[in-house]
Scaffold this motif. Structure first.
Motif, PDB file in Angstrom:
ATOM      1  N   ALA A 115      -2.381 -10.926  -5.886  1.00  0.00           N
ATOM      2  CA  ALA A 115      -3.692 -11.682  -5.513  1.00  0.00           C
ATOM      3  C   ALA A 115      -4.859 -11.374  -6.100  1.00  0.00           C
ATOM      4  O   ALA A 115      -5.709 -12.042  -6.382  1.00  0.00           O
ATOM      5  CB  ALA A 115      -3.612 -11.640  -3.947  1.00  0.00           C
ATOM      6  N   ALA A 116      -4.746  -9.945  -6.438  1.00  0.00           N
ATOM      7  CA  ALA A 116      -6.114  -9.434  -6.814  1.00  0.00           C
ATOM      8  C   ALA A 116      -6.427  -9.729  -8.353  1.00  0.00           C
ATOM      9  O   ALA A 116      -7.332 -10.249  -8.527  1.00  0.00           O
ATOM     10  CB  ALA A 116      -6.193  -7.828  -6.835  1.00  0.00           C
ATOM     11  N   HIS A 121      -5.183   0.772  -2.998  1.00  0.00           N
ATOM     12  CA  HIS A 121      -3.981   1.308  -2.359  1.00  0.00           C
ATOM     13  C   HIS A 121      -3.965   2.860  -2.133  1.00  0.00           C
ATOM     14  O   HIS A 121      -3.772   3.451  -1.243  1.00  0.00           O
ATOM     15  CB  HIS A 121      -2.853   0.930  -2.836  1.00  0.00           C
ATOM     16  N   THR A 143       1.995  -2.027  -5.393  1.00  0.00           N
ATOM     17  CA  THR A 143       0.829  -2.738  -5.692  1.00  0.00           C
ATOM     18  C   THR A 143       0.691  -2.929  -7.355  1.00  0.00           C
ATOM     19  O   THR A 143       0.408  -4.021  -7.624  1.00  0.00           O
ATOM     20  CB  THR A 143      -0.404  -2.038  -5.178  1.00  0.00           C
ATOM     21  N   ALA A 193      -7.308  -2.690  -7.637  1.00  0.00           N
ATOM     22  CA  ALA A 193      -6.432  -2.780  -6.519  1.00  0.00           C
ATOM     23  C   ALA A 193      -5.430  -1.758  -6.212  1.00  0.00           C
ATOM     24  O   ALA A 193      -5.226  -1.274  -5.014  1.00  0.00           O
ATOM     25  CB  ALA A 193      -5.570  -4.076  -6.802  1.00  0.00           C
ATOM     26  N   LYS A 238      -0.514  -8.187  -2.571  1.00  0.00           N
ATOM     27  CA  LYS A 238      -2.139  -8.006  -2.670  1.00  0.00           C
ATOM     28  C   LYS A 238      -2.374  -7.473  -4.206  1.00  0.00           C
ATOM     29  O   LYS A 238      -3.230  -8.016  -4.557  1.00  0.00           O
ATOM     30  CB  LYS A 238      -2.462  -6.947  -1.722  1.00  0.00           C
ATOM     31  N   ILE A 276      -6.006  -2.807   2.008  1.00  0.00           N
ATOM     32  CA  ILE A 276      -5.508  -3.092   3.427  1.00  0.00           C
ATOM     33  C   ILE A 276      -4.250  -2.386   3.443  1.00  0.00           C
ATOM     34  O   ILE A 276      -3.148  -2.487   2.609  1.00  0.00           O
ATOM     35  CB  ILE A 276      -5.127  -4.563   3.153  1.00  0.00           C
ATOM     36  N   PHE A 336       4.291  -7.208   1.075  1.00  0.00           N
ATOM     37  CA  PHE A 336       2.569  -7.430   1.363  1.00  0.00           C
ATOM     38  C   PHE A 336       2.282  -6.617   0.427  1.00  0.00           C
ATOM     39  O   PHE A 336       0.899  -6.958  -0.246  1.00  0.00           O
ATOM     40  CB  PHE A 336       2.417  -6.985   2.692  1.00  0.00           C
ATOM     41  N   ASP A 337       2.456  -5.229   0.146  1.00  0.00           N
ATOM     42  CA  ASP A 337       1.751  -4.607  -0.899  1.00  0.00           C
ATOM     43  C   ASP A 337       2.172  -5.163  -2.419  1.00  0.00           C
ATOM     44  O   ASP A 337       1.076  -5.116  -3.240  1.00  0.00           O
ATOM     45  CB  ASP A 337       2.272  -3.045  -1.146  1.00  0.00           C
ATOM     46  N   LEU A 348      -8.519  -5.723  -1.148  1.00  0.00           N
ATOM     47  CA  LEU A 348      -7.318  -6.072  -1.016  1.00  0.00           C
ATOM     48  C   LEU A 348      -6.234  -4.813  -1.044  1.00  0.00           C
ATOM     49  O   LEU A 348      -5.549  -4.710  -0.383  1.00  0.00           O
ATOM     50  CB  LEU A 348      -7.053  -7.334  -2.103  1.00  0.00           C
TER      51      LEU A 348
END
Length: 222
Positions: free
Chosen positions: A69-70, A96, A112, A92, A66, A17, A62-63, A14
């Motif tokens: 979400a992790a 990144h 992140t 995570a 993620k 990405i 979005f960063d 994740l």
């Protein structure tokens, strides 16, 4: 055990990405690689300098997502086992910074990290963002603000979850904060060198891509 190891791997993937890279290459330019301009980073700051505020905000959101979400995915299998939650948080951010999809050349991990701590210690994030904004306002240096604000996260975490709202997980949270923030600050070593030399870019400076720079100078390689 196996499921937790798998979710650490998912956290890394994740984190890997490269949203900033993808947005610049496929949405905001004609195939340009954001790593070839500015600081070479794939995060919101370099994306904003190259492609504008909309691209930068989209990358940031979005960063952040993620990272959050992790941590939340790991909680599905680890519940309150903060050793594994911390492993997913670190994975995570490592993803990144060293994304497998871009041959391990990524960003600084700040956004992140914000996502990670929104899921782990949201009060710490609020204070960190306020401090970040204040330093940017006073100095116009995003990198300086990111370094100082990130370094303060373990302190905020201890104050909020050790003193204001005591948590039985405060020690684990502080350890996770120290590990994650050390990674992020260490990744800023080039920014630190530019800050010392006085060559670091400030807020509002747009990056001219190499091809445009060549055109502006008559095509000469200077």
């Amino acid at each position: 055990m196996l499921s937790r190891i798998i979710f650490v791997a998912i956290a890394y993937l994740l984190g890997s990405i490269p949203f900033g890279y993808l947005f610049v290459k496929y949405l905001f330019t004609s195939g340009e690689d954001v790593r070839r301009v500015g600081s070479g980073g794939i995060g919101a700051t370099n994306v904003t300098r190259r492609a504008g505020i909309t691209a930068g905000l989209l990358t940031y959101v979005f960063d952040v997502a993620k990272g959050a979400a992790a941590v939340m995915l790991m909680r599905l299998v680890a519940e309150d086992d903060y050793a594994w939650i911390g492993a997913a948080a670190v994975a995570a951010i490592v993803g990144h910074i060293f994304p497998v999809f871009l041959k391990f050349r990524g960003g600084k991990g700040v956004a992140t990290g914000v996502g990670v701590f929104l899921a782990l210690a949201p009060h710490s994030v609020l204070s960190t963002l306020v401090l970040w904004a204040l330093i940017v306002y006073l100095t116009r240096y995003v990198s300086l603000a990111s370094i100082i604000a990130t370094a303060a996260v373990p302190l905020w975490t201890f104050l909020y979850y050790g003193l204001v709202w005591p948590s039985s997980h405060v020690k684990a949270l502080v350890v996770i904060a120290l590990a994650c923030c050390a990674l992020i600050v260490a990744k800023h070593h080039e920014n630190i060198n530019r800050l010392i030399r006085g060559t670091e870019s400030k807020v509002g400076q747009r990056i001219v891509p190499p091809t445009d720079q060549a055109a502006m100078s008559g095509g000469e390689d200077r």
